[in-house]
Design an enzyme around this catalytic site. Sequence first.
Site, mmCIF file in Angstrom:
data_model
loop_
_atom_site.group_PDB
_atom_site.id
_atom_site.type_symbol
_atom_site.label_atom_id
_atom_site.label_comp_id
_atom_site.label_asym_id
_atom_site.label_seq_id
_atom_site.Cartn_x
_atom_site.Cartn_y
_atom_site.Cartn_z
ATOM 1 N N ASP A 21 -16.029 -31.354 38.015
ATOM 2 C CA ASP A 21 -15.111 -32.127 38.849
ATOM 3 C C ASP A 21 -13.890 -32.581 38.059
ATOM 4 O OD1 ASP A 21 -13.990 -33.764 40.788
ATOM 5 O OD2 ASP A 21 -15.332 -35.446 40.343
ATOM 6 N N ASP A 46 -7.849 -31.073 42.460
ATOM 7 C CA ASP A 46 -9.170 -31.675 42.297
ATOM 8 C C ASP A 46 -10.260 -30.700 42.726
ATOM 9 O OD1 ASP A 46 -11.380 -33.271 42.171
ATOM 10 O OD2 ASP A 46 -10.713 -34.724 43.665
#
Length: 377
Positions: A76, A257
Amino acid sequence: MLGERIPLTKIKTMRETLREKNLLTEFLERNTDYRMQNFAHVPKLSLHPLRNYLDLAYVGNISIGTPPQQFKVLFDTGSGDLWVPSIYCYSPPCRTHKLFNPHASTTFRLSGRPVDLTYGSGRMVGFLGCDTVRIGKLIDMVQPFGLSQSQFGMEHAPFDGMLGLGYPSLAVRGTTPVFDNLKRRGLISQPVFAFYLSTQKENGSMVMLGGVDHRYHKGELQWIPVSRPHYWQITMNRITMNGLVLGCFRGCQAIVDTGTSFLVGPSTLINAIRRIIGARLVGHEYAVSCSSVARLPPIIFTINGKDYPVPPQAYIRKVKGQPWWNCRNPWAPACGRGPCAGHATPLQMPQSPCGWASASHKTNHLRVRGSLGLPSS
């Protein structure tokens, strides 16, 4: 080739799993207001396979402890911490995921500092420990990580924990993220990581640590400055559709992201796009006729003066549902994984640029760290 590739595999999304169990509406109602709060052959290049959860998550295997205990983690870029569920967690999400047992590891060291992390899909509360972390053949000694004691949400998540690839400022104060430790200890040769995300194949996705394997993209990488080194934040020039500027009229800030499955933006922009594509509200999601998808226009993101078109096949997801309105539009009123497929992205740390390029296969996406590198078309 020096270094290592770490593969990923594509499986059913959490959204589809919840829909099949008739739990999607309840989940969306409960999580509507969540926002992320933590928001090439080169020496020592490590490639790690990822599992593609069809625009929810690209997950790879790591292990923690001695002997190793294996976990599926979400790589992430929107957070900076590593954490996994622990045997001290009795929350519902922990019942369906692997649990770390510190007593079974001879190299575990207890820190005891409390940890409280909130994400778009839930929350983790626990404490810090240190242990050996293995990512493929990379061995990171004495790595700080979180052990959950309580988890909220994420019951149906197709991963056990998270491995943050954001800047150290996103991590728990006083800890060093995994990627920074790999570089500091000389385990990788460059402060660069890259993602190759396949949307069509079950296998084939990859995360590369320490450089870029150029077989995974075509054309030249276009490097884009990171405007603020906290999230992977960049300046976008504009967003257009059918020649009309829909958003970012005077430029705007955007975040790349890998932990976000939606393209998120102001409601005025999202609603304008929905009007152009003729999306209708079906339950808690917007949908279009699948027969019209091929005729819809691309959404063009202009970044650093270069256009990056996202075709409708990338921003519309086909799912099982009603026979006619069964193609969903994954937009919410930052740039996430799903609609970005089709480009390669490298991120590099010290000079903080991002690189983009076209993936070597049309339906894939590559990401790199410190700067953002985008493949040219």
